[in-house]
Design an enzyme around this catalytic site. Structure first.
Site, mmCIF file in Angstrom:
data_model
loop_
_atom_site.group_PDB
_atom_site.id
_atom_site.type_symbol
_atom_site.label_atom_id
_atom_site.label_comp_id
_atom_site.label_asym_id
_atom_site.label_seq_id
_atom_site.Cartn_x
_atom_site.Cartn_y
_atom_site.Cartn_z
ATOM 1 N N CYS A 1 -60.465 -85.094 -96.926
ATOM 2 C CA CYS A 1 -60.687 -86.496 -97.276
ATOM 3 C C CYS A 1 -60.951 -87.349 -96.045
ATOM 4 O O CYS A 1 -60.172 -87.337 -95.085
ATOM 5 C CB CYS A 1 -59.469 -87.037 -98.031
ATOM 6 S SG CYS A 1 -59.644 -88.748 -98.572
ATOM 7 N N CYS B 1 -63.580 -97.408 -109.256
ATOM 8 C CA CYS B 1 -62.557 -96.710 -108.485
ATOM 9 C C CYS B 1 -62.191 -97.603 -107.312
ATOM 10 O O CYS B 1 -63.052 -97.953 -106.499
ATOM 11 C CB CYS B 1 -63.089 -95.366 -107.991
ATOM 12 S SG CYS B 1 -61.914 -94.443 -106.974
#
Length: 345
Positions: free
Chosen positions: A118, A104
């Site tokens: 986040c 990722c």
């Protein structure tokens, strides 16, 4: 920003060689060294003449990131904090599956989308990455760990569609058969939902997979946790996804971070199922990874299972993301945020 020669395509390297009075095929040699053999210096390209290597070193400097921190989990997951040439930091996460290794990667240093759960957004957007810097994340990890990555997910720090041109160039670089030659079907791009870019991406016909960070069944909840939703009504987003599917015939994955008391009720699940009705969709449920600064809690195991069961009862294809790296700063942007705090002090 300094010129990034790792962002140059194989065709651009051929043109550079021709303009330098060299045979164009030497551009293919450089490209292969950079994108297939992960060379970090022209000195490694011993099939080129010494004079040409010296010329390249002088005129085309390579700015590879350095690995500042690696956190390793018991399940084999490894999270890397990479420091770019200008001091900016990005993260990438290596995960081991039965099919191979998946990485990722980040598309930006920081993020301006403002999702409240986040950690990537805590300091805002510092800058976007070049295509070469995105590729360098892959090559740096492969070189450091002595392995081949079979799948790439662009779901780390940043919003890929907020860095659209660099994203497309990265996809071109990583797929080029003269270089890394990674299958487009092994690449997933994740977006928090920019309708115009989704439509444009559909028209590009890239062949890569698309994931939508949805995280809510309606506008009211989505606006509470995702700032991007304030200017993008969900119906406009879903219209863009339907357009994408009409153009590509591809299934779209909807990422759904489950947050205790916010978006995890049975009614939320039923509304989500209704929202996705008639679409070729897959829901990937992700129990929130608590970030201290964000203040969100993870639902109980019973609530997580019940939410998924309601979706299944409504005919929605749903899975729970395999939870990896439990003993490291697993949430996106968390390691970078912690490193930033240390630098501030």
């Amino acid at each position: 920003m300094e010129p990034d020669f790792l962002s140059m395509t194989s065709g651009e390297w051929r043109s550079w060689m021709e303009q330098a009075g060299e045979k164009p095929f030497r551009g293919d040699i450089v490209f292969r060294h950079l994108h297939q053999r992960h060379a970090v210096s022209y000195d490694e390209m011993t099939d080129l003449g010494k004079a040409l290597r010296e010329k390249l070193s002088k005129e085309c400097p390579l700015n590879y990131p350095r690995i500042e921190t690696v956190q390793r989990a018991e399940d084999g997951t490894a999270k890397f904090l990479l420091r770019l040439y200008d001091g900016k930091a990005v993260e990438c996460v290596l995960m081991k599956y039965k099919f191979g290794y998946s990485l990722c990667i980040s598309s930006q240093a920081g993020c301006r989308m403002g999702c409240r759960f986040c950690a990537s957004t805590l300091g805002g957007l510092e800058r976007s990455l070049t295509a070469g810097e995105m590729a360098a994340e892959v090559y740096t990890v492969e070189r450091s760990e002595n392995l081949n990555i079979s799948h790439i997910v662009i779901m780390g720090c940043g919003e890929p569609f907020d860095n659209y041109d660099a994203l497309l160039r990265f996809l071109e670089l990583i797929h080029d058969e003269k270089g890394r030659n990674l299958s487009k079907r092994n690449i997933t791009v994740s977006t928090c939902g920019l309708p115009n870019r989704i439509r444009q991406f559909a028209d590009e016909g890239t062949g890569v997979s698309l994931a939508i960070s949805l995280h809510a069944p309606n506008d009211e909840i989505r606006k509470k946790i995702m700032r991007v939703a304030e200017g993008v009504p969900m119906e406009k987003l879903m219209d863009a996804v339907r357009y994408y599917q009409e153009k590509t015939s591809d299934r779209v994955t909807f990422e759904y971070i489950l947050i205790d008391g916010i978006n995890d009720s049975d009614d939320n699940a039923r509304e989500l199922a209704e929202r996705l009705k008639g679409m070729l969709a897959h829901v990937n449920v992700i129990p929130v990874n608590p970030v201290e600064e964000c203040g969100f809690a993870r639902p109980s195991e019973a609530r997580i299972r019940r939410f998924m069961a309601v979706l299944e009862e409504k005919g929605v294809n749903v899975t729970r993301r395999r939870e990896m790296g439990k003993n490291i700063d697993a949430a996106c942007g968390q390691l970078r945020a912690r490193a930033g705090k240390k630098l501030d002090h």
